[in-house]
Design an enzyme around this catalytic site. Sequence first.
Site, PDB file in Angstrom:
ATOM      1  N   TYR A  36      -5.221   2.204   6.974  1.00 55.24           N
ATOM      2  CA  TYR A  36      -5.132   1.420   8.210  1.00 55.24           C
ATOM      3  C   TYR A  36      -6.498   0.970   8.717  1.00 55.24           C
ATOM      4  O   TYR A  36      -6.608  -0.024   9.425  1.00 55.24           O
ATOM      5  CB  TYR A  36      -4.441   2.244   9.307  1.00 55.24           C
ATOM      6  CG  TYR A  36      -2.939   2.275   9.180  1.00 55.24           C
ATOM      7  CD1 TYR A  36      -2.318   2.042   7.973  1.00 55.24           C
ATOM      8  CD2 TYR A  36      -2.139   2.531  10.283  1.00 55.24           C
ATOM      9  CE1 TYR A  36      -0.947   2.063   7.865  1.00 55.24           C
ATOM     10  CE2 TYR A  36      -0.764   2.557  10.180  1.00 55.24           C
ATOM     11  CZ  TYR A  36      -0.172   2.325   8.976  1.00 55.24           C
ATOM     12  OH  TYR A  36       1.178   2.344   8.873  1.00 55.24           O
ATOM     13  N   GLU A  67      10.596  -4.815   7.390  1.00 52.89           N
ATOM     14  CA  GLU A  67      10.977  -3.441   7.108  1.00 52.89           C
ATOM     15  C   GLU A  67      12.485  -3.424   6.872  1.00 52.89           C
ATOM     16  O   GLU A  67      13.195  -4.288   7.383  1.00 52.89           O
ATOM     17  CB  GLU A  67      10.651  -2.529   8.301  1.00 52.89           C
ATOM     18  CG  GLU A  67       9.314  -1.806   8.188  1.00 52.89           C
ATOM     19  CD  GLU A  67       8.100  -2.694   8.421  1.00 52.89           C
ATOM     20  OE1 GLU A  67       8.207  -3.661   9.209  1.00 52.89           O
ATOM     21  OE2 GLU A  67       7.051  -2.441   7.805  1.00 52.89           O
ATOM     22  N   CYS A  69      -6.743  -2.535   6.779  1.00 48.97           N
ATOM     23  CA  CYS A  69      -5.858  -3.666   7.095  1.00 48.97           C
ATOM     24  C   CYS A  69      -5.878  -4.016   8.577  1.00 48.97           C
ATOM     25  O   CYS A  69      -5.858  -5.191   8.937  1.00 48.97           O
ATOM     26  CB  CYS A  69      -4.438  -3.411   6.597  1.00 48.97           C
ATOM     27  SG  CYS A  69      -3.533  -2.144   7.499  1.00 48.97           S
ATOM     28  N   CYS A 103       0.809  -1.219   0.000  1.00 51.15           N
ATOM     29  CA  CYS A 103       0.000   0.000   0.000  1.00 51.15           C
ATOM     30  C   CYS A 103       0.843   1.271   0.000  1.00 51.15           C
ATOM     31  O   CYS A 103       0.383   2.315  -0.445  1.00 51.15           O
ATOM     32  CB  CYS A 103      -0.930   0.013   1.207  1.00 51.15           C
ATOM     33  SG  CYS A 103      -1.502  -1.610   1.683  1.00 51.15           S
ATOM     34  N   THR A 150       8.808  -0.451   4.506  1.00 52.93           N
ATOM     35  CA  THR A 150       7.986  -1.657   4.507  1.00 52.93           C
ATOM     36  C   THR A 150       8.142  -2.458   3.216  1.00 52.93           C
ATOM     37  O   THR A 150       7.994  -1.917   2.126  1.00 52.93           O
ATOM     38  CB  THR A 150       6.513  -1.263   4.714  1.00 52.93           C
ATOM     39  OG1 THR A 150       6.394  -0.688   6.009  1.00 52.93           O
ATOM     40  CG2 THR A 150       5.579  -2.455   4.612  1.00 52.93           C
TER      41      THR A 150
HETATM   42 FE1  SF4 Z   1      -0.857  -1.807   3.742  1.00 53.98          FE
HETATM   43 FE2  SF4 Z   1      -1.644  -1.847   6.245  1.00 53.98          FE
HETATM   44 FE3  SF4 Z   1       0.752  -2.795   5.599  1.00 53.98          FE
HETATM   45 FE4  SF4 Z   1       0.336  -0.162   5.506  1.00 53.98          FE
HETATM   46  S1  SF4 Z   1       0.264  -1.478   7.344  1.00 53.98           S
HETATM   47  S2  SF4 Z   1       1.326  -1.411   3.932  1.00 53.98           S
HETATM   48  S3  SF4 Z   1      -1.843  -0.086   4.865  1.00 53.98           S
HETATM   49  S4  SF4 Z   1      -1.214  -3.625   4.975  1.00 53.98           S
HETATM   50 FE    FE Z   2       2.373   1.189   7.226  1.00 54.66          FE
END
Ligand code: SF4
Ligand code: FE
Length: 502
Positions: free
Chosen positions: A295, A256, A298, A104, A191
Amino acid sequence: VVRTGDNYLQSISNRSKVEIYVMGKEVKDVTKHPFLKPSVMSFKATFDAAWEEDTKELGRAWSPFLEEEVNRFNHIHRSPEDLAAKVKLLRKLSHKTGACFQRCVGWDSLNTLNIVTTMMASKGKKEIRDRFVEYLKYVQKNDLALAGAMTDAKGVRNLKPSQQPNKNAYLRITEVTKDGIYVSGAKANITGVAATEEMVVLPTRAMGPEDKDYAVAFALPTDSEGVKIVVGRQLNDARRMEEGEIDGLPYFYNHEGLVIFDNVFVPMNRVFLAGEWEYTGTLVEIFSAYHRQGYGGCKAGLGDVIIGASADLAKQIGVDRASHVQDKLTEMIFLTETMYSAGIAASLNAVKMCDTCWWVNPMHANVTKHLVARFPAQIAQLSIDLAGGAVGTAPSEWDLKNPKLKEYISRYLQGAEDFTAEDRLRMIRLVENVAMGVAFQIESVHGAGSPAAQRIMFSRLYDINFAQEVAKKLAGRKSEVKFTPKAEPWRDSQSEAEAKEL
Ligand code: SF4
Ligand code: FE
């Protein structure tokens, strides 16, 4: 183009030029390495979702840039409904992975650049807009896996980029040639980066004219020369190396990484900001609201996983009908649905930024993220309560598999007779890994900006003078109610004075 998950896997396996480190050792094939594989599988789920029956519709969108269908993760939102589809898709994907699927951030970066380059075009920088549209088409055409790289190393937090003792504490342009730019510095906590094909790099804060060397945005293949990725550690990460199938996170996870840029060349056709400091504040605000909205999807999806696991565990030990258990599950449902509702509100109350671009509602997006910074800890606490002490003390899968212990463990870990000890151990590990994992606990607090950043936005966005006028009128005071909505700071790039203040 809509790629399959297998096609994605093929593309990122065995890359000769990529430089990725895990626990001090270099990794070439991220698809086979036990530490990174769960993260790769989680990323892959975003490709598979565009083909699987239950998510196919949400997982795809029509791109006017290509005039064909693309994976929604590379789509530019064209309506409030598109934004709501994002939140719905993320919730469903959490059900498939039980983890952050990492794609995302790149998606939000594309949407941010779409708005910012449109603003730039209206101020005479059409060339940059054209560059971005070309890049967007390339990404959509090849259905690329993108990382969004924003957070800098930051050095001393109360000093601006140009005041830092380490000149590269923020990613910096060191040289500009007619063909492109050279950059040095690092982006932190990025990420999913080792599992991506390209990175979209954005500035992390509002900058003033003195910081113009740091006002830099571009896109680059992950395996570019001079780019080094150092993958960070996580709780329980070494279990992945055990090759188990219950304890060792055999399913999905995220990672990460620290991305180091050692004098990296970026060709000019991939440079979107190089010194235009006056767009940095707007860019950061637009990006952070996009990610804060997501957020609500998810994290609610992870809430569902934890609610399901907690209810199942309660059943396994025969307490599912107890009123206090029902009450705790109800509370978890309330917390989960509240996060989701805020994400949907941020989507359906969207702000139209240009003819074809939609931004989320910034107030509701910030509220979403602030709820997410608080509620997952409460949900996790309730899940620990319901799972019982075994969630912190259960024997390993290796004990269960040891012929000398198997019979005993099977008998003493079992609760109700309809379930086996293995059923219980699997569910305990799920609660442990999801409820107490990085994505649900740490990322919920710090991802897309730490809680204090949202509180700053609340006071900036909320019109407290208007609220006072409303109260004055109801209280019978004489002054008139003036319905003058607060200026919308994101409409124009910030002034020099404002940037200095920041
Ligand atoms: Fe996607 Fe949620 Fe991961 Fe952010 S925390 S990249 S919004 S799945
Ligand atoms: Fe995030």
